[in-house]
Structures are given as structure tokens and as C-alpha cells.
Design a protein around this motif. Structure first.
Motif, short mmCIF file in Angstrom:
data_model
loop_
_atom_site.label_atom_id
_atom_site.label_comp_id
_atom_site.label_asym_id
_atom_site.label_seq_id
_atom_site.Cartn_x
_atom_site.Cartn_y
_atom_site.Cartn_z
N TYR A 49 -24.51 49.65 -1.56
CA TYR A 49 -23.31 49.99 -1.11
C TYR A 49 -22.38 48.70 -0.66
O TYR A 49 -21.04 48.86 -1.13
CB TYR A 49 -23.18 51.04 0.03
N ALA A 99 -21.24 46.80 -3.79
CA ALA A 99 -20.28 47.44 -4.19
C ALA A 99 -18.83 47.40 -3.38
O ALA A 99 -17.71 47.15 -3.99
CB ALA A 99 -20.62 48.97 -4.59
N LYS A 148 -18.18 54.80 -5.16
CA LYS A 148 -19.49 54.46 -4.88
C LYS A 148 -20.19 56.01 -5.07
O LYS A 148 -21.36 55.74 -5.47
CB LYS A 148 -19.42 54.11 -3.29
#
Lengths: 302, 312
Positions: B207, B210, B220
Motif C-alpha cells: 500500500y 502504491a 488501492k
């Protein structure tokens, strides 16, 4: 437990959550993120909607009976009362059923854990001829729905003279091939170094199981134990068939068969429902963290 | 089965490699002793009853006692020719089709929501999982009260929104839907926990990476979370289908002894129970129970096939 090898997954997941770095900050300090606000509003709204049936049952249970059908319905009553709870408790049967459920579920949970852990250990850590076959046969049992074998199980229980007894309710529920699979996969993940070290010290299988495997398996034992307990507590069809005596009935069967005979009184029914729900709700509130971490470590996530 | 045996094979191979050439000093016969207690119970309470049931299905055995005689395939002919049995099988399948999608999708959605709203974690886990621990009779008492025509809460809200009152449990067209809604509320917590556990396993770094690339929360979820949950979705779907096909308790308690208006909520297990324990015909009930077992094995095998092909 400081070793170079990787510990089993559960300890990993757990320590990551408890001692690891704090979850990443969602927003910078002093900046309100509209996305986060919406997220929290949606989450709270969903949770409240989910709680409506439970809250409505509680709200009804403390109304005077005459107010339960008064239109338009109101959430709060001007004259809350505990009379329905007192009446349910005084009648006594519900407390009796809770006690019965407690005995039956404890029996089922303890027996299930013992049997499944032993079997999983045998399949995971011992080598013997025919092991693969035996394991496949046991796992195949997952496909047999317990509800369809109630007819012959009932005949068997009649022959064993166990109808209307705690053992009669409990015994058929302890066969859980799924739990053997879960434990075996967990035991498989325990590094061999651990058992080898114990074996060097002269430990046999029993000591390896007790001193090495079980201490590492606490989270998953807790999770499986809780699910076994909930399952046994809420099982309906089998206890419905094997018990006719109200003194031996479990909560679901007692509430469904005897209470419905008392006629349509909404407030007392809801009071009975709330009391009937309480024991497991308390168990759940006490153990809810173990449920999630246990499942995470159990490898039943796919 | 395919998945399950694959899983165990994988671990066996792994272990086999680690223990190559290792002869256990504690003896080759320790293993059987460990599995013996479980196997004894397994044979007594699952295997033997399944086989006995096959035997019963060829007899006129009755719960009322009396002499038992061999009737050949008479029970099977009667069961397979019974339109009510097929109707209850169809109702069971319909319940499965209606209940599985919301139970899986909502379980995932609520878990993702809970995983993101960390500060409410305790409260959200309680709200979504608590119904799962209610005894079925408690759940059906509460929902029957909510569905009540005249003074039920749901009908009151429908009327406040200017809609017609619905006689949820008294109507052939709505009784099954009403049971599906109550079931989703009651059992979604189990799937929710499985998804929640799976979400904990997704590495946080993914995460974060990203996030550095500028991905928003929604992207996400779409591009990291949902793909990562694919295997969990397979497992949850299979478990849920098997659970839904076993529907009896709540339908029996909400639809009543007769299985709802015009038998619209009489499930297969209900019909077996009625045949065996109300009409005392254990032989016929056993034949029907085998029809259900075979159906469930077929459905499970198909599902495992589907998900093992899809997932790898």
C-alpha cells in the motif's frame, strides 16, 4: 523464542500487530481528509444498521407489554421495566437450558480439541504406512453434511441408550474433519528444528506435542475452540431430535419448542431472547481479538 | 477435494524433503495411536451412519418400530418420483443462489471497511460479528418480530417511506427472501472474520508503495486489496455454498412446521426431517438424505474444480 528460523505464521501475525510499528498514519496532523471522514461515516452507519435488530429486541424487552404494539412504534418507552426479565428468570427453564448448553458445549469443545489435535499431530509429525490414505479418508468426511446422517445417528443413540442425555447431544458433534485439516496445516508449518532439538534431549512424541507443538499453537487452539463452542451452543437440528425432555434441552431447542407454547407476548419473548443471547455474546466480547488473530494464523484464509 | 488434497500434498512433499532418510526412533507405530481416537469417533458417528443410512434406504424401517423388511429400490423410486421432494430441493438451491452472493460480497465489503477504519476496529468487529453468536431461535424470534405485519419495525419504516406494508413471512413470494435477509444479517460475520484475517496478511509495504505512486484509497482497494483477496474469496464461496445448501434451522423456525405458505420455505433437510421423524418413515428419509449428500458432493466437486482452475 529467538531463533534464526521463521516461527509459525500466527506468532508472526500477532507480534506484527501487537509490538510492530503503529499502523501507518492515515492523514497528516492538522489536515482533514474528506475521504477519511466519509469512510468513518459509512462505517458507523453500517454498524448501526447492523445493530438495529439487537437494539430493537432490547428496546422491546423493557417496554410494558401494552406498549409493544402501540402505533406508531417508538424506540424509547416512557416507563421502562425489568418485569419481563424477572418473569423469565423466575420461570427458571431458560437458566436451566443455559446450564445445559454450557455443559454440552464444554464437553464438545474439550473432546473436539483433544481428538483433532491428536489426530493432526499423528498426520503431521509421525510417519506410518497408509498415512496418506487415512488422511484423505478423514478429509473426505468434510463433504458429508452432519445433518443428513441424523436418522441413523438417532437409531444409534437409541441403541446406546443415550437419548435425552448430555452425552447423546455432545458425542456426534465432536467429529470435525475440518479442524483436523486446520491443525495439521498449522503443525506442518512448525519448523522441524524445534522438534529435532527436543528429540536430541530425548523427548518422545508426547513430550514434543506437549512442550513444543502445543505452546506454539495457543492462538489457533483458541480460535478453533471458540468456533467449536459457538457451533455446539447454536446447533439446532441434532439436539432437537435427540432431546424431548425439557430438562435436558439446550438454549436454541428450548426457546424454539417450549417458549413458543407460551403464546404471543412480545416483550417477554424479547426478554427471553436477550437472556438467551447473553452467554455467547459475553464469550465473544472476551475473546474477539483471539478470533481474528487465530483465524489469521490458522491458514484457513485460503 | 482437489484443493484439499493439493494443500496436504504440498506440505507432505515439503516435509518429505526435510526428513529424507530420517528414521524415527520413537517407532513407526506412534502415528496410528495418535489418530486412533479421532478415527474411532469418525467411524462410529459419521461413516457408520452414512453406510447404515444406505442400508435403511432399501428397507421399510419405521421410527415407530415394528418388523423391518427389505423393499429393494421402492424408497428410491418413491423419493425420485415425489414432486414435493424436488420442490424442496429447488427451494434449497434457490436459497443458496440468493444467499451466497450477498454473504460473500458483504463479508468482503464490511471487512475492507473495518480494515480501513482502524480507530473503530473494536466497535465494528463487534457490530458485524455479534449476530453470528446468537442461537438460531433467538435470531428467528427477533426477526419474526421485526417482520411482523401490523406492528413490525420493518413495515413501519416501509410505510414511513410511503411504501406498501409487506406480509414478509405470510406470503409465498416473500418468505424465502425474508429468510435470506435474516440469514445474511445473522451469518455474514463468519465470512467477515475470514476476510479480516486475510486482509491482515497483505503486506503494508504494498500500500505504501502504491501511495508513493499517487494511488488513492479507491484505486488501492481495486488494484491491491481485491486481487489479493482472490483466494480467500474462493474459499469463502465454497464454504458458504456448502453451508447454504444445509439450510434448515432458520427456515424451519421462521416458516413454521409446514414450511411457510404453500410450502414455499420447506427446505430439503426439513423434508427429510418431516419424512423420517414426523411421518416415521426412516427408510424413505434415508433415501432422500442420500439424494442430498450426492447433490452436495457434486456441487462441492464442481466448485473446487472451478476455483482451482481459476485461482492458479
Amino acid at each position: 523464542m529467538a531463533t534464526t528460523s521463521t516461527p509459525p505464521r500466527t506468532t508472526h501475525a500477532q507480534s506484527g500487530r501487537r509490538h510492530g510499528p503503529a499502523p501507518r498514519p492515515r492523514t497528516r496532523l492538522g489536515r482533514v481528509n474528506p475521504g477519511i471522514t466519509i469512510l468513518y461515516v459509512v462505517a458507523i452507519a453500517a454498524a448501526l444498521v447492523w445493530l438495529v435488530p439487537l437494539l430493537w429486541a432490547i428496546a422491546t424487552s423493557i417496554k410494558p407489554e401494552a406498549e409493544t404494539t402501540l402505533m406508531p412504534l417508538r424506540w424509547l418507552t416512557a416507563s421502562p421495566t425489568v418485569e419481563h426479565y424477572v418473569a423469565v428468570i423466575q420461570r427458571g427453564e431458560l437458566l436451566r437450558w443455559i446450564l445445559n448448553s454450557l455443559v454440552v458445549s464444554t464437553l464438545v469443545t474439550v473432546l473436539t480439541l483433544v481428538l483433532c489435535v491428536l489426530a493432526a499431530y499423528g498426520f503431521s509429525k509421525c510417519e506410518f504406512p497408509g498415512r496418506g490414505w487415512a488422511f484423505a479418508l478423514v478429509i473426505g468426511g468434510i463433504l458429508i453434511p452432519p445433518q443428513v446422517v441424523v436418522v441413523p445417528q438417532f437409531v444409534l443413540m437409541t441403541q446406546l441408550n443415550l437419548v435425552n442425555t448430555y452425552w447423546g447431544v455432545a458425542l456426534p458433534q465432536v467429529v470435525m474433519p475440518m479442524f483436523v485439516l486446520i491443525f495439521k496445516r498449522f503443525f506442518d508449518a512448525i519448523p522441524r528444528d524445534y522438534e529435532d532439538a527436543a528429540r536430541m534431549d530425548g523427548a518422545g512424541h508426547i513430550r514434543i506435542l506437549l512442550n513444543v507443538v502445543l505452546p506454539l499453537s495457543r492462538p489457533i487452539m483458541a480460535a478453533v475452540g471458540i468456533f467449536a463452542f459457538i457451533g455446539a451452543w447454536n446447533n439446532f437440528l441434532w439436539p432437537l431430535i435427540v432431546i424431548q425432555d425439557p430438562d435436558v434441552m439446550t438454549v436454541p431447542v428450548g426457546l424454539a419448542t417450549v417458549s413458543s407454547d407460551h403464546g404471543l407476548q412480545y416483550a417477554p419473548s424479547m426478554a427471553a431472547a436477550v437472556i438467551g443471547a447473553l452467554p455467547l455474546l459475553i464469550v465473544f466480547l472476551l475473546f474477539q481479538r483471539q478470533i481474528v488473530t487465530g483465524v489469521a494464523g490458522a491458514g484457513i484464509k485460503g | 477435494m482437489t484443493t484439499l488434497s493439493k494443500l496436504s500434498n504440498r506440505s507432505n512433499k515439503h516435509r518429505g524433503r526435510a526428513s529424507a532418510g530420517d528414521v524415527r526412533e520413537s517407532g513407526r507405530w506412534a502415528g496410528p495411536w495418535f489418530i486412533l481416537p479421532f478415527v474411532a469417533f469418525y467411524v462410529l458417528f459419521l461413516i457408520w451412519p452414512s453406510l447404515a443410512m444406505l442400508g435403511y434406504s432399501f428397507t421399510d424401517r419405521s421410527l415407530a418400530g415394528g418388523p423391518v423388511s427389505w423393499v429393494g429400490i421402492e424408497n428410491w423410486v418413491e423419493a425420485l418420483g415425489d414432486p414435493y421432494m424436488w420442490r424442496s430441493l429447488w427451494i434449497t438451491l434457490l436459497f443458496t443462489l440468493l444467499s451466497v452472493p450477498p454473504l460473500v460480497a458483504l463479508g468482503a465489503a464490511l471487512a475492507i471497511l473495518t480494515d480501513h477504519a482502524r480507530r473503530l476496529g473494536w466497535f465494528l468487529r463487534m457490530a458485524f460479528f455479534a449476530p453470528f453468536v446468537l442461537p438460531v431461535a433467538v435470531m428467528t424470534m427477533i426477526w419474526t418480530w421485526l417482520y411482523q405485519p401490523g406492528f413490525g419495525l420493518i413495515n413501519q419504516y416501509l410505510q414511513m417511506m410511503g411504501l406498501q406494508e409487506v406480509e414478509w413471512l405470510g406470503n409465498e413470494g416473500t418468505v424465502l427472501i425474508a429468510i435470506v435477509i435474516a440469514t445474511v444479517w445473522w451469518t455474514v460475520g463468519f465470512n467477515f472474520v475470514l476476510y479480516l484475517a486475510a486482509l491482515q496478511g497483505i503486506p503494508r509495504e504494498t500500500y505504501e508503495a502504491a501511495g508513493i505512486d499517487g494511488a488513492g484509497a479507491w484505486r488501492k482497494i481495486r488494484h491491491i486489496t481485491i486481487p489479493q483477496l482472490k483466494r480467500t474469496t474462493g474459499l469463502v464461496t465454497v464454504l458458504q455454498v456448502i453451508a447454504s445448501l444445509r439450510i434448515f434451522d432458520q427456515a424451519y423456525l421462521m416458516g413454521g412446521d409446514f414450511g411457510g405458505p404453500n410450502f414455499a420455505s420447506r427446505t430439503f433437510i426439513h423434508y427429510i426431517y418431516e419424512t423420517g421423524f414426523v411421518n416415521f418413515r426412516l427408510g424413505l428419509g434415508s433415501a432422500m438424505a442420500w439424494v442430498l449428500t450426492i447433490t452436495m458432493v457434486l456441487v462441492s466437486v464442481l466448485l473446487f474444480r472451478f476455483f482451482t482452475r481459476d485461482g492458479r
